[in-house]
Design a protein around this motif. Structure first.
Motif, mmCIF file in Angstrom:
data_model
loop_
_atom_site.group_PDB
_atom_site.id
_atom_site.type_symbol
_atom_site.label_atom_id
_atom_site.label_comp_id
_atom_site.label_asym_id
_atom_site.label_seq_id
_atom_site.Cartn_x
_atom_site.Cartn_y
_atom_site.Cartn_z
ATOM 1 N N ALA A 86 4.061 -4.538 -3.986
ATOM 2 C CA ALA A 86 3.508 -5.285 -2.864
ATOM 3 C C ALA A 86 4.647 -5.966 -2.110
ATOM 4 C CB ALA A 86 2.511 -6.326 -3.381
ATOM 5 N N PRO A 123 6.097 -8.844 -1.399
ATOM 6 C CA PRO A 123 7.192 -9.696 -1.877
ATOM 7 C C PRO A 123 8.112 -9.011 -2.889
ATOM 8 C CG PRO A 123 5.098 -10.381 -2.839
ATOM 9 C CD PRO A 123 4.777 -9.344 -1.814
ATOM 10 N N ASP A 127 0.225 0.060 3.985
ATOM 11 C CA ASP A 127 0.342 0.065 5.454
ATOM 12 C C ASP A 127 1.830 0.028 5.818
ATOM 13 O OD1 ASP A 127 -2.377 -0.085 5.713
ATOM 14 O OD2 ASP A 127 -2.437 -2.206 6.272
ATOM 15 N N MET A 152 3.309 -3.393 5.810
ATOM 16 C CA MET A 152 3.299 -4.095 4.520
ATOM 17 C C MET A 152 4.281 -3.462 3.524
ATOM 18 S SD MET A 152 1.058 -6.476 4.917
ATOM 19 C CE MET A 152 0.565 -7.052 3.288
ATOM 20 N N SER A 163 -5.516 0.097 -2.921
ATOM 21 C CA SER A 163 -6.290 -1.137 -3.101
ATOM 22 C C SER A 163 -7.410 -0.945 -4.117
ATOM 23 C CB SER A 163 -6.911 -1.563 -1.773
ATOM 24 O OG SER A 163 -5.908 -1.828 -0.832
ATOM 25 N N HIS A 196 -9.118 -6.122 -9.235
ATOM 26 C CA HIS A 196 -7.982 -6.347 -10.146
ATOM 27 C C HIS A 196 -8.001 -5.351 -11.296
ATOM 28 C CE1 HIS A 196 -6.127 -9.876 -8.412
ATOM 29 N NE2 HIS A 196 -7.349 -10.203 -8.019
ATOM 30 N N GLN A 203 -7.101 -1.774 -9.979
ATOM 31 C CA GLN A 203 -5.699 -1.629 -9.567
ATOM 32 C C GLN A 203 -4.763 -1.680 -10.779
ATOM 33 O OE1 GLN A 203 -4.120 -4.788 -6.975
ATOM 34 N NE2 GLN A 203 -4.156 -3.237 -5.372
ATOM 35 N N ASP A 232 5.090 -11.477 -9.734
ATOM 36 C CA ASP A 232 3.829 -11.782 -10.424
ATOM 37 C C ASP A 232 2.642 -10.999 -9.882
ATOM 38 O OD1 ASP A 232 3.452 -12.911 -7.952
ATOM 39 O OD2 ASP A 232 3.742 -14.971 -8.611
ATOM 40 N N ASN A 291 0.044 -7.498 -9.541
ATOM 41 C CA ASN A 291 -0.653 -6.736 -10.581
ATOM 42 C C ASN A 291 0.241 -5.687 -11.242
ATOM 43 O OD1 ASN A 291 -2.982 -8.214 -10.379
ATOM 44 N ND2 ASN A 291 -3.999 -6.805 -8.957
ATOM 45 N N PRO A 320 -4.759 -15.181 -9.802
ATOM 46 C CA PRO A 320 -4.457 -13.921 -10.501
ATOM 47 C C PRO A 320 -2.981 -13.823 -10.883
ATOM 48 C CG PRO A 320 -5.029 -13.507 -8.172
ATOM 49 C CD PRO A 320 -5.334 -14.938 -8.461
ATOM 50 N N GLU A 321 -2.123 -14.370 -10.033
ATOM 51 C CA GLU A 321 -0.676 -14.278 -10.301
ATOM 52 C C GLU A 321 -0.296 -15.037 -11.572
ATOM 53 O OE1 GLU A 321 -2.007 -15.211 -7.414
ATOM 54 O OE2 GLU A 321 -1.378 -13.659 -5.978
ATOM 55 N N HIS A 358 -2.714 -16.024 2.895
ATOM 56 C CA HIS A 358 -3.285 -14.824 2.260
ATOM 57 C C HIS A 358 -3.829 -15.078 0.854
ATOM 58 C CE1 HIS A 358 0.611 -14.700 0.249
ATOM 59 N NE2 HIS A 358 0.063 -13.877 -0.629
ATOM 60 N N HIS A 399 -2.055 -11.287 7.495
ATOM 61 C CA HIS A 399 -2.141 -10.363 6.353
ATOM 62 C C HIS A 399 -3.469 -9.590 6.457
ATOM 63 C CE1 HIS A 399 -2.677 -9.155 2.148
ATOM 64 N NE2 HIS A 399 -1.431 -9.495 1.900
ATOM 65 N N PRO A 400 -3.490 -8.304 6.074
ATOM 66 C CA PRO A 400 -4.746 -7.534 6.190
ATOM 67 C C PRO A 400 -5.919 -8.171 5.446
ATOM 68 C CG PRO A 400 -2.989 -6.168 5.213
ATOM 69 C CD PRO A 400 -2.374 -7.473 5.615
HETATM 70 C C1 UD1 Z 1 -0.854 -9.193 -3.334
HETATM 71 C C2 UD1 Z 1 -0.448 -9.952 -4.604
HETATM 72 C C3 UD1 Z 1 -0.037 -11.360 -4.246
HETATM 73 C C4 UD1 Z 1 1.053 -11.359 -3.185
HETATM 74 C C5 UD1 Z 1 0.564 -10.559 -1.995
HETATM 75 C C6 UD1 Z 1 1.625 -10.468 -0.913
HETATM 76 C C7 UD1 Z 1 -1.666 -9.423 -6.699
HETATM 77 C C8 UD1 Z 1 -2.706 -9.913 -7.630
HETATM 78 N N1 UD1 Z 1 -1.597 -10.075 -5.522
HETATM 79 O O1 UD1 Z 1 -1.997 -9.846 -2.795
HETATM 80 O O2 UD1 Z 1 0.474 -12.001 -5.402
HETATM 81 O O3 UD1 Z 1 1.347 -12.689 -2.814
HETATM 82 O O4 UD1 Z 1 0.239 -9.228 -2.430
HETATM 83 O O5 UD1 Z 1 1.134 -9.858 0.234
HETATM 84 O O6 UD1 Z 1 -0.963 -8.492 -7.011
HETATM 85 N N2 UD1 Z 1 -4.536 -4.163 2.335
HETATM 86 C C9 UD1 Z 1 -4.315 -3.386 3.428
HETATM 87 N N3 UD1 Z 1 -3.128 -2.728 3.530
HETATM 88 C C10 UD1 Z 1 -2.151 -2.820 2.581
HETATM 89 C C11 UD1 Z 1 -2.389 -3.629 1.463
HETATM 90 C C12 UD1 Z 1 -3.582 -4.290 1.345
HETATM 91 O O7 UD1 Z 1 -5.152 -3.266 4.311
HETATM 92 O O8 UD1 Z 1 -1.072 -2.207 2.736
HETATM 93 C C13 UD1 Z 1 -5.809 -4.904 2.231
HETATM 94 C C14 UD1 Z 1 -6.823 -4.183 1.377
HETATM 95 O O9 UD1 Z 1 -8.066 -4.347 1.952
HETATM 96 C C15 UD1 Z 1 -6.772 -4.946 0.067
HETATM 97 C C16 UD1 Z 1 -6.419 -6.353 0.521
HETATM 98 O O10 UD1 Z 1 -5.575 -6.175 1.649
HETATM 99 O O11 UD1 Z 1 -7.963 -4.867 -0.624
HETATM 100 C C17 UD1 Z 1 -5.703 -7.172 -0.516
HETATM 101 O O12 UD1 Z 1 -4.556 -6.454 -0.980
HETATM 102 P P1 UD1 Z 1 -4.077 -6.593 -2.522
HETATM 103 O O13 UD1 Z 1 -2.876 -5.759 -2.711
HETATM 104 O O14 UD1 Z 1 -5.225 -6.365 -3.433
HETATM 105 O O15 UD1 Z 1 -3.728 -8.125 -2.661
HETATM 106 P P2 UD1 Z 1 -2.906 -9.111 -1.714
HETATM 107 O O16 UD1 Z 1 -3.865 -10.113 -1.200
HETATM 108 O O17 UD1 Z 1 -2.066 -8.369 -0.741
#
Ligand code: UD1
Length: 351
Positions: free
Chosen positions: A10, A12, A42, A45, A66, A69, A72, A98, A100, A131-132, A207, A237-238
């Motif tokens: 992800a 960070p 994306d 991202m 996506s 928890h 993934q 931290d 997933n 979660p982190e 986010h 953030h998405p």
């Molecule tokens: C994740 C990390 C969080 C970190 C963050 C940085 C975990 C538990 N969380 O959270 O610690 O601070 O990344 O951004 O690992 N989505 C998109 N495009 C993407 C990625 C995600 O549209 O490229 C949308 C999807 O609908 C997805 C939602 O964003 O379900 C959340 O993404 P996810 O990776 O589950 O968690 P983050 O909130 O990004």
């Protein structure tokens, strides 16, 4: 040659593996391989960061995407175990931060008897609803090597029973990334593209599930920010965008933009008057840049950014009074741009 897996998933994470990859790539005793689990996919991202940070395409892309928890984490474990068993068995797995994948890859690796090092080990918010926090605790309960950014992290690990000789205070790898990119960040002047002047705006990012997954909570945050006499640039953030769509129109002092790449974002932050955020990494970057940061959370796993740095924890209730008392702070020890070098030397000594 020793094979070292650098796990990223992800946004960070890309900043944390980049300086280490660059420090290891020309060594004659190891082959660093970048494993991208695909949690963020994306362009803005993920690939935007590979481009900015001069990273090659990942050596192995797991395509997890996506999901909940459980989904993934499970998909990452299955895919990473398969990679290690069938295609590339490493001599060391380096997990960062931290997310997933930090948890999933460390569990998968330990179950097939691989050595795991956690870079950014020992941070604790003591809030198990995050979660982190679960990812940090589980990863730190099974790792072989612990590389920490600050003394508080060493103390947390010792309290949890980790043996002192396994813990090394290496400093903050995110600061290496900033130092590596500093010239390009300083020449970017991202504020110009938004017709802004230095110090004439603030930056907003949100986010965390606790802030953005509930419409009423996010509405209250937007209304409160709307009462502040500053223009906010808000790279969205998405995860946050989905809920924000239900809240239009936003207050007129908040300008939403797409998520930014690393250079644009750090350029924007370094000329901002202050930042309001719930991010982990931004607390550290603003501390290094000595830009006031107001973190919209009840806890932080990075307390040194509050005790030494420019960060202050705020709530919706006290944001308006806190915002008029910014602080600059100072830079913590070993946040000096030489963390990757220290980590490289440790890896060489344990291989
Ligand atoms: C994740 C990390 C969080 C970190 C963050 C940085 C975990 C538990 N969380 O959270 O610690 O601070 O990344 O951004 O690992 N989505 C998109 N495009 C993407 C990625 C995600 O549209 O490229 C949308 C999807 O609908 C997805 C939602 O964003 O379900 C959340 O993404 P996810 O990776 O589950 O968690 P983050 O909130 O990004």
């Amino acid at each position: 040659m020793k094979v070292i897996h650098l796990i990223c998933a992800a946004r960070p994470n890309f900043m944390k593996i980049a300086p280490l990859y660059h420090a290891l790539k020309n060594e004659n005793w190891c082959i660093p391989e970048i494993i991208h689990t695909g949690q963020h996919y994306d362009y803005q991202m993920s690939q935007a960061f590979f481009d900015d940070l001069g990273l090659p395409s990942s050596h192995h892309y797991l395509g997890v995407g996506s999901g909940s928890h459980g989904e993934q984490t499970a998909q990452t474990m299955i895919a990473y175990e398969k990679l290690c068993v069938e295609r590339s068995r490493p001599d060391l797995v380096v997990v960062v931060g931290d997310v997933n994948a930090t948890l999933a890859c460390s569990i998968a690796a330990k179950k097939i008897h691989l050595k795991v090092a956690h870079l950014e080990a020992g941070l604790r918010s003591f809030d198990r609803t995050m979660p982190e926090e679960i990812n940090r605790i589980v990863t730190d309960s099974i790792s072989d090597y612990y590389w920490t950014p600050s003394q508080d992290a060493n103390e947390n690990l010792l309290t949890e029973g980790v043996r002192a000789e396994k813990i090394k205070l290496v400093g903050n790898i995110m600061i290496d990334t900033y130092c590596m990119m500093q010239e390009r960040i300083e020449s970017r002047q991202a504020y110009q593209q938004l017709n802004l002047s230095p110090k004439d705006y603030a930056v907003l990012t949100l986010h965390r599930p606790s802030n953005v997954d509930f419409t009423e909570r996010l509405r209250l945050i937007m209304e409160t920010i709307g009462q502040i006499d500053s223009s906010f640039i808000f790279p969205v953030h998405p995860r946050t965008r989905k809920i924000l769509e239900q809240l239009h129109p936003l207050p007129s002092n908040i300008k939403m933009v797409e998520p930014l790449g690393y250079i644009d974002f750090l350029s924007l932050v370094s000329h901002a008057s202050y930042v309001v955020s719930d991010s982990g990494g931004i607390q550290e970057e603003t501390t290094y840049l000595r830009i006031p940061c107001f973190t919209l959370r009840e806890t932080t796993e990075r307390p040194i950014t509050v005790t030494m740095g420019s960060n202050q924890l705020v709530s919706i209730e006290n944001l308006l009074e806190m915002i008029v008392h910014p602080k600059m702070g100072s830079i913590p020890p070993l946040w000096d741009g030489k963390t990757a070098e220290r980590v490289k030397n440790i890896i060489k000594s344990i291989m």
